[in-house]
Scaffold this motif. Structure first.
Motif, PDB file in Angstrom:
ATOM      1  N   ALA A  51      55.791  50.741  23.035  1.00  0.00           N
ATOM      2  CA  ALA A  51      56.377  49.684  23.864  1.00  0.00           C
ATOM      3  C   ALA A  51      55.636  49.595  25.204  1.00  0.00           C
ATOM      4  CB  ALA A  51      57.865  49.937  24.086  1.00  0.00           C
ATOM      5  N   ARG A  52      55.326  50.759  25.805  1.00  0.00           N
ATOM      6  CA  ARG A  52      54.575  50.755  27.074  1.00  0.00           C
ATOM      7  C   ARG A  52      53.192  50.152  26.876  1.00  0.00           C
ATOM      8  NH1 ARG A  52      56.802  55.923  27.522  1.00  0.00           N
ATOM      9  NH2 ARG A  52      54.830  56.841  26.838  1.00  0.00           N
ATOM     10  N   GLU A  53      52.540  50.537  25.772  1.00  0.00           N
ATOM     11  CA  GLU A  53      51.205  50.004  25.495  1.00  0.00           C
ATOM     12  C   GLU A  53      51.265  48.500  25.261  1.00  0.00           C
ATOM     13  OE1 GLU A  53      49.884  52.364  22.219  1.00  0.00           O
ATOM     14  OE2 GLU A  53      49.387  54.093  23.475  1.00  0.00           O
ATOM     15  N   ALA A  54      52.282  48.044  24.540  1.00  0.00           N
ATOM     16  CA  ALA A  54      52.434  46.609  24.292  1.00  0.00           C
ATOM     17  C   ALA A  54      52.656  45.871  25.611  1.00  0.00           C
ATOM     18  CB  ALA A  54      53.602  46.351  23.338  1.00  0.00           C
ATOM     19  N   LEU A  55      53.446  46.465  26.491  1.00  0.00           N
ATOM     20  CA  LEU A  55      53.686  45.858  27.792  1.00  0.00           C
ATOM     21  C   LEU A  55      52.401  45.816  28.612  1.00  0.00           C
ATOM     22  CD1 LEU A  55      55.905  44.653  29.533  1.00  0.00           C
ATOM     23  CD2 LEU A  55      56.366  46.936  30.428  1.00  0.00           C
ATOM     24  N   GLN A  56      51.609  46.883  28.535  1.00  0.00           N
ATOM     25  CA  GLN A  56      50.322  46.899  29.244  1.00  0.00           C
ATOM     26  C   GLN A  56      49.394  45.816  28.695  1.00  0.00           C
ATOM     27  OE1 GLN A  56      49.045  50.944  28.674  1.00  0.00           O
ATOM     28  NE2 GLN A  56      49.968  51.659  30.589  1.00  0.00           N
ATOM     29  N   VAL A  57      49.376  45.665  27.381  1.00  0.00           N
ATOM     30  CA  VAL A  57      48.547  44.633  26.767  1.00  0.00           C
ATOM     31  C   VAL A  57      49.021  43.256  27.214  1.00  0.00           C
ATOM     32  CG1 VAL A  57      47.978  43.511  24.559  1.00  0.00           C
ATOM     33  CG2 VAL A  57      47.832  45.992  24.784  1.00  0.00           C
ATOM     34  N   GLN A  58      50.342  43.074  27.238  1.00  0.00           N
ATOM     35  CA  GLN A  58      50.902  41.788  27.672  1.00  0.00           C
ATOM     36  C   GLN A  58      50.504  41.499  29.116  1.00  0.00           C
ATOM     37  OE1 GLN A  58      55.151  41.568  27.414  1.00  0.00           O
ATOM     38  NE2 GLN A  58      55.251  39.500  28.222  1.00  0.00           N
ATOM     39  N   HIS A  59      50.627  42.505  29.986  1.00  0.00           N
ATOM     40  CA  HIS A  59      50.244  42.319  31.392  1.00  0.00           C
ATOM     41  C   HIS A  59      48.754  42.019  31.510  1.00  0.00           C
ATOM     42  CE1 HIS A  59      54.128  43.162  33.005  1.00  0.00           C
ATOM     43  NE2 HIS A  59      54.135  44.452  32.713  1.00  0.00           N
ATOM     44  N   ALA A  60      47.947  42.704  30.712  1.00  0.00           N
ATOM     45  CA  ALA A  60      46.504  42.476  30.744  1.00  0.00           C
ATOM     46  C   ALA A  60      46.180  41.043  30.303  1.00  0.00           C
ATOM     47  CB  ALA A  60      45.784  43.487  29.862  1.00  0.00           C
ATOM     48  N   LEU A  61      46.877  40.573  29.260  1.00  0.00           N
ATOM     49  CA  LEU A  61      46.648  39.205  28.801  1.00  0.00           C
ATOM     50  C   LEU A  61      47.083  38.194  29.855  1.00  0.00           C
ATOM     51  CD1 LEU A  61      47.764  39.460  25.062  1.00  0.00           C
ATOM     52  CD2 LEU A  61      45.440  39.146  25.942  1.00  0.00           C
ATOM     53  N   GLU A  62      48.223  38.446  30.491  1.00  0.00           N
ATOM     54  CA  GLU A  62      48.683  37.549  31.552  1.00  0.00           C
ATOM     55  C   GLU A  62      47.685  37.530  32.704  1.00  0.00           C
ATOM     56  OE1 GLU A  62      52.573  39.006  32.516  1.00  0.00           O
ATOM     57  OE2 GLU A  62      53.480  38.151  30.710  1.00  0.00           O
ATOM     58  N   GLU A  63      47.180  38.691  33.069  1.00  0.00           N
ATOM     59  CA  GLU A  63      46.186  38.780  34.145  1.00  0.00           C
ATOM     60  C   GLU A  63      44.909  38.039  33.747  1.00  0.00           C
ATOM     61  OE1 GLU A  63      44.527  39.985  37.838  1.00  0.00           O
ATOM     62  OE2 GLU A  63      46.554  39.763  37.099  1.00  0.00           O
ATOM     63  N   GLN A  64      44.502  38.196  32.489  1.00  0.00           N
ATOM     64  CA  GLN A  64      43.314  37.497  32.014  1.00  0.00           C
ATOM     65  C   GLN A  64      43.524  35.987  32.067  1.00  0.00           C
ATOM     66  OE1 GLN A  64      42.173  38.504  28.031  1.00  0.00           O
ATOM     67  NE2 GLN A  64      40.367  37.204  28.061  1.00  0.00           N
ATOM     68  N   ARG A  65      44.691  35.515  31.638  1.00  0.00           N
ATOM     69  CA  ARG A  65      44.984  34.079  31.694  1.00  0.00           C
ATOM     70  C   ARG A  65      44.982  33.585  33.135  1.00  0.00           C
ATOM     71  NH1 ARG A  65      48.270  35.055  27.005  1.00  0.00           N
ATOM     72  NH2 ARG A  65      50.015  35.785  28.267  1.00  0.00           N
ATOM     73  N   ARG A  66      45.558  34.390  34.026  1.00  0.00           N
ATOM     74  CA  ARG A  66      45.605  34.005  35.439  1.00  0.00           C
ATOM     75  C   ARG A  66      44.188  33.909  36.010  1.00  0.00           C
ATOM     76  NH1 ARG A  66      45.130  36.106  40.215  1.00  0.00           N
ATOM     77  NH2 ARG A  66      44.795  38.204  39.457  1.00  0.00           N
ATOM     78  N   LEU A  67      43.354  34.896  35.671  1.00  0.00           N
ATOM     79  CA  LEU A  67      41.976  34.888  36.162  1.00  0.00           C
ATOM     80  C   LEU A  67      41.186  33.712  35.581  1.00  0.00           C
ATOM     81  CD1 LEU A  67      41.137  38.704  36.078  1.00  0.00           C
ATOM     82  CD2 LEU A  67      41.536  37.277  38.097  1.00  0.00           C
ATOM     83  N   GLU A  68      41.418  33.414  34.303  1.00  0.00           N
ATOM     84  CA  GLU A  68      40.739  32.272  33.695  1.00  0.00           C
ATOM     85  C   GLU A  68      41.174  30.970  34.370  1.00  0.00           C
ATOM     86  OE1 GLU A  68      41.729  32.698  29.565  1.00  0.00           O
ATOM     87  OE2 GLU A  68      40.140  34.157  29.202  1.00  0.00           O
ATOM     88  N   GLU A  69      42.464  30.856  34.673  1.00  0.00           N
ATOM     89  CA  GLU A  69      42.970  29.664  35.364  1.00  0.00           C
ATOM     90  C   GLU A  69      42.353  29.554  36.755  1.00  0.00           C
ATOM     91  OE1 GLU A  69      45.051  26.171  35.925  1.00  0.00           O
ATOM     92  OE2 GLU A  69      44.872  27.334  34.090  1.00  0.00           O
ATOM     93  N   GLU A  70      42.279  30.674  37.470  1.00  0.00           N
ATOM     94  CA  GLU A  70      41.653  30.667  38.788  1.00  0.00           C
ATOM     95  C   GLU A  70      40.187  30.275  38.678  1.00  0.00           C
ATOM     96  OE1 GLU A  70      42.204  34.327  40.902  1.00  0.00           O
ATOM     97  OE2 GLU A  70      44.374  34.120  40.967  1.00  0.00           O
ATOM     98  N   SER A  71      39.522  30.778  37.647  1.00  0.00           N
ATOM     99  CA  SER A  71      38.108  30.446  37.440  1.00  0.00           C
ATOM    100  C   SER A  71      37.947  28.950  37.185  1.00  0.00           C
ATOM    101  CB  SER A  71      37.554  31.249  36.267  1.00  0.00           C
ATOM    102  OG  SER A  71      36.241  30.866  35.984  1.00  0.00           O
ATOM    103  N   ARG A  72      38.812  28.387  36.330  1.00  0.00           N
ATOM    104  CA  ARG A  72      38.746  26.944  36.060  1.00  0.00           C
ATOM    105  C   ARG A  72      38.987  26.148  37.338  1.00  0.00           C
ATOM    106  NH1 ARG A  72      41.369  28.522  31.369  1.00  0.00           N
ATOM    107  NH2 ARG A  72      43.421  28.009  32.196  1.00  0.00           N
ATOM    108  N   ASN A  73      39.994  26.570  38.120  1.00  0.00           N
ATOM    109  CA  ASN A  73      40.292  25.866  39.369  1.00  0.00           C
ATOM    110  C   ASN A  73      39.115  25.950  40.339  1.00  0.00           C
ATOM    111  OD1 ASN A  73      42.825  25.125  38.468  1.00  0.00           O
ATOM    112  ND2 ASN A  73      43.859  26.849  39.438  1.00  0.00           N
ATOM    113  N   LEU A  74      38.505  27.125  40.421  1.00  0.00           N
ATOM    114  CA  LEU A  74      37.355  27.301  41.307  1.00  0.00           C
ATOM    115  C   LEU A  74      36.196  26.411  40.869  1.00  0.00           C
ATOM    116  CD1 LEU A  74      36.013  28.729  43.671  1.00  0.00           C
ATOM    117  CD2 LEU A  74      35.370  30.557  42.099  1.00  0.00           C
ATOM    118  N   LYS A  75      35.919  26.386  39.558  1.00  0.00           N
ATOM    119  CA  LYS A  75      34.841  25.528  39.057  1.00  0.00           C
ATOM    120  C   LYS A  75      35.135  24.059  39.349  1.00  0.00           C
ATOM    121  CE  LYS A  75      33.263  28.624  35.423  1.00  0.00           C
ATOM    122  NZ  LYS A  75      33.191  28.883  33.986  1.00  0.00           N
TER     123      LYS A  75
END
Length: 125
Positions: A51-75
């Motif tokens: 469950a902890r690992e799944a939560l870490q993966v979920q947080h990592a995916l959310e962070e990745q999506r956030r970074l991708e969104e920031e990257s798109r906005n910056l571009k």
């Protein structure tokens, strides 16, 4: 696990008061129960870890999506800035061209005026 171990010690101490065969049967039951409880505890720990690992993966995916969104906005912002600069450059060149045309027109008018004045002077002489 520590709690299970302590409970096992208490059960062993209680079984010491029993006689021979009762004692053996009681110890076997205690051992089986302890083994089952230990197995259950390990399964629960495994589930908690998963469950902890799944939560870490979920947080990592959310962070990745956030970074991708920031990257798109910056571009997008960078593209808008390039377009703005290109527009400003076109406007500046157009203003320079118009200014040059006005200067050329003024020179042509001045030259014609000078030529007309020179012809008038020649005609008067």
């Amino acid at each position: 696990l520590r709690e299970i171990y302590q409970r096992g010690l208490r059960l062993v101490a209680a079984s010491e008061a029993l006689t021979g065969e009762q004692h053996v049967r009681r110890l076997d039951g205690v051992r089986r129960r302890l083994a089952l409880e230990k197995g259950l505890a390990e399964v629960q720990q495994g589930e908690e870890r998963e469950a902890r690992e799944a939560l870490q993966v979920q947080h990592a995916l959310e962070e990745q999506r956030r970074l991708e969104e920031e990257s798109r906005n910056l571009k997008k912002l960078q593209q808008e800035e390039r377009q703005r600069k290109a527009r400003e450059e076109r406007v500046k060149k157009e203003q320079e061209r118009r200014t040059q045309l006005n200067v050329e027109k003024e020179e042509a008018v001045r030259k014609k005026t000078e030529e007309a004045a020179a012809k008038k002077r020649l005609a008067e002489e």
